[in-house]
Each structure stands twice: as structure tokens, then as C-alpha cells.
Design a protein around this motif. Sequence first.
Motif, PDB file in Angstrom:
ATOM      1  N   PHE A  33       4.790  18.464  12.546  1.00  0.00           N
ATOM      2  CA  PHE A  33       5.158  17.228  11.864  1.00  0.00           C
ATOM      3  C   PHE A  33       5.600  17.531  10.437  1.00  0.00           C
ATOM      4  CE2 PHE A  33       2.904  14.589  14.987  1.00  0.00           C
ATOM      5  CZ  PHE A  33       1.993  15.494  15.506  1.00  0.00           C
ATOM      6  N   TYR A  35       5.915  15.331   6.828  1.00  0.00           N
ATOM      7  CA  TYR A  35       5.650  14.099   6.095  1.00  0.00           C
ATOM      8  C   TYR A  35       6.155  14.257   4.659  1.00  0.00           C
ATOM      9  CZ  TYR A  35       1.996  13.142   9.616  1.00  0.00           C
ATOM     10  OH  TYR A  35       1.293  12.913  10.783  1.00  0.00           O
ATOM     11  N   GLN A  37       4.952  12.568   0.825  1.00  0.00           N
ATOM     12  CA  GLN A  37       3.869  11.811   0.216  1.00  0.00           C
ATOM     13  C   GLN A  37       4.302  11.382  -1.176  1.00  0.00           C
ATOM     14  OE1 GLN A  37       0.147  13.908  -0.462  1.00  0.00           O
ATOM     15  NE2 GLN A  37      -1.018  12.009  -0.231  1.00  0.00           N
ATOM     16  N   LEU A  43       1.271   8.916   3.044  1.00  0.00           N
ATOM     17  CA  LEU A  43       2.052   9.879   3.819  1.00  0.00           C
ATOM     18  C   LEU A  43       2.941   9.128   4.796  1.00  0.00           C
ATOM     19  CD1 LEU A  43      -0.477  11.724   2.967  1.00  0.00           C
ATOM     20  CD2 LEU A  43       0.199  13.086   4.933  1.00  0.00           C
ATOM     21  N   LEU A  45       5.844   9.657   7.887  1.00  0.00           N
ATOM     22  CA  LEU A  45       6.330  10.647   8.843  1.00  0.00           C
ATOM     23  C   LEU A  45       7.854  10.692   8.840  1.00  0.00           C
ATOM     24  CD1 LEU A  45       5.578  12.642  11.132  1.00  0.00           C
ATOM     25  CD2 LEU A  45       5.722  10.685  12.695  1.00  0.00           C
ATOM     26  N   PHE A  48       8.993  14.698  13.854  1.00  0.00           N
ATOM     27  CA  PHE A  48       8.002  15.523  14.515  1.00  0.00           C
ATOM     28  C   PHE A  48       8.624  16.176  15.746  1.00  0.00           C
ATOM     29  CE2 PHE A  48       6.639  12.544  17.921  1.00  0.00           C
ATOM     30  CZ  PHE A  48       7.155  11.361  17.427  1.00  0.00           C
ATOM     31  N   LYS A  57      12.447  11.340  15.774  1.00  0.00           N
ATOM     32  CA  LYS A  57      12.460  10.724  14.448  1.00  0.00           C
ATOM     33  C   LYS A  57      11.119  10.053  14.180  1.00  0.00           C
ATOM     34  CE  LYS A  57      17.395   9.815  14.339  1.00  0.00           C
ATOM     35  NZ  LYS A  57      18.457   8.792  14.290  1.00  0.00           N
ATOM     36  N   GLY A  58      10.700  10.177  12.937  1.00  0.00           N
ATOM     37  CA  GLY A  58       9.523   9.458  12.495  1.00  0.00           C
ATOM     38  C   GLY A  58       9.920   8.130  11.887  1.00  0.00           C
ATOM     39  N   ASP A  59       9.232   7.760  10.829  1.00  0.00           N
ATOM     40  CA  ASP A  59       9.470   6.450  10.219  1.00  0.00           C
ATOM     41  C   ASP A  59      10.594   6.460   9.190  1.00  0.00           C
ATOM     42  OD1 ASP A  59       5.918   6.232  10.283  1.00  0.00           O
ATOM     43  OD2 ASP A  59       7.325   5.300  11.685  1.00  0.00           O
TER      44      ASP A  59
END
Lengths: 113, 110
Positions: A33, A35, A37, A43, A45, A48, A57-59
Motif C-alpha cells: 500500500f 499512503y 499523510q 492517512l 490511501l 494498493f 486505485k485507493g481514495d
Amino acid sequence: DVKVTQSSRYLVKRTGEKVFLECVQDMDHENMFWYRQDPGLGLRLIYFSYDVKMKEKGDIPEGYSVSREKKERFSLILESASTNQTSMYLCASSTPGTLETQYFGPGTRLLVL
Amino acid sequence: EDKVVQSPLSLVVHEGDTVTLNCSYEVTNFRSLLWYKQEKKAPTFLFMLTSSGIEKKSGRLSSILDKKELFSILNITATQTGDSAIYLCAGTGTASKLTFGTGTRLQVTL
């Protein structure tokens, strides 16, 4: 002992540069993953990966891409760095299953000028 | 969209005090809730909670999960200056993803 390493602790880049952040884990984990911050945002994302050559895709994937050519290595790429990508970047890994825990690397603090 | 909310955002206590940190969550297909401690760099794992009402304990730290009310608390008794850190709460649901809260910054003073 669990170990996740990141290639740089601090990086300073200029707007428009291509930036590579590398993450390596030695635990034979399938999941990795990335992230970022930021103060007040926690944190978040970015991307991943479940396995070699697989990515999700994360957020907040906009402006980033990733590469997973080997199981132990997960790279985050900023194609054209921008000042709003100044942040702390954290890599993590985990083993899939019912009760997985993510283990984090030390982080890379990136400053984009 | 999954959401994790922590409170308070920050807290200053005196050494020896007991503190309670709160975490509420809305996570689709919830599986577990994790607590991490972050000092200067990488978050380090504290607890994973999957069952309601069962307290997890490690020294002066303990945590419990309420799956009906969708929250968890982290207790620290007899705080020490070394407990000063950001405490992060995260929920896991589908796809091994963690959704993190913004964290609670704890400062323990002498």
C-alpha cells in the motif's frame, strides 16, 4: 523481524519533475500500500496492490501511478510533481487473510518546490 | 464511502493521568479495527479488534470494540511522557484496505 524499507527519508524536488518512491518489504507479503499523510487529514490511501503486476486505485490516486514488478517491491511514481504533492508518504504491507495487519515503512517526506 | 472519526483531535495531560481515546467508524463489510501509535515516523501496530466486548490489553494500554454502536476506545492508564504520540485508528472492510481516522495527538507533560 518485520521490515518495510523506503528508499529515501527526505526528498526535495522541483515542480514538473518525475519522482520515484521505492518501497521494499522482506516478509513475502502479497499486499502492499501507498499512503500520504497530511496534517488534519490523516492517512489517505493512494494505491494498493494485491500481487505482482496488480494494482488498485485507493481514495486519492490522481497525479500518481504505481508499479509492482516484483513481490517485494512497490514503487510510487509522481509523473509530474506539483506543490500540492508535498507530503509524508508511507508504504505498508500485509498478508491477505481474515486478520491481516499492515506494517509500515519509516516514511518519505517529500517537498516539491 | 468508508469513514473513521477520532476524538479528541488533540489532548494534553499530566503524567500519571488516565486517558480515553475514541474512534467511531462506518466501514462497509467491516472486519476489524486497528490501533496504531505514531511517534516520529512509521505507525507501529498496537491492537487489532474483531469481536465486540472483548478487551485487548498490553501493559498500560487497553482497547475494546462495540460493533453494535460502531466505536472503539483506547485507554492508557498511568500515562508517561513516552506515551506522547499520534494515535491512529483504522477500520478494515473489503479488499484488505484500511480507512484511517485523522488521529488523536496526545501530549503527556511532567
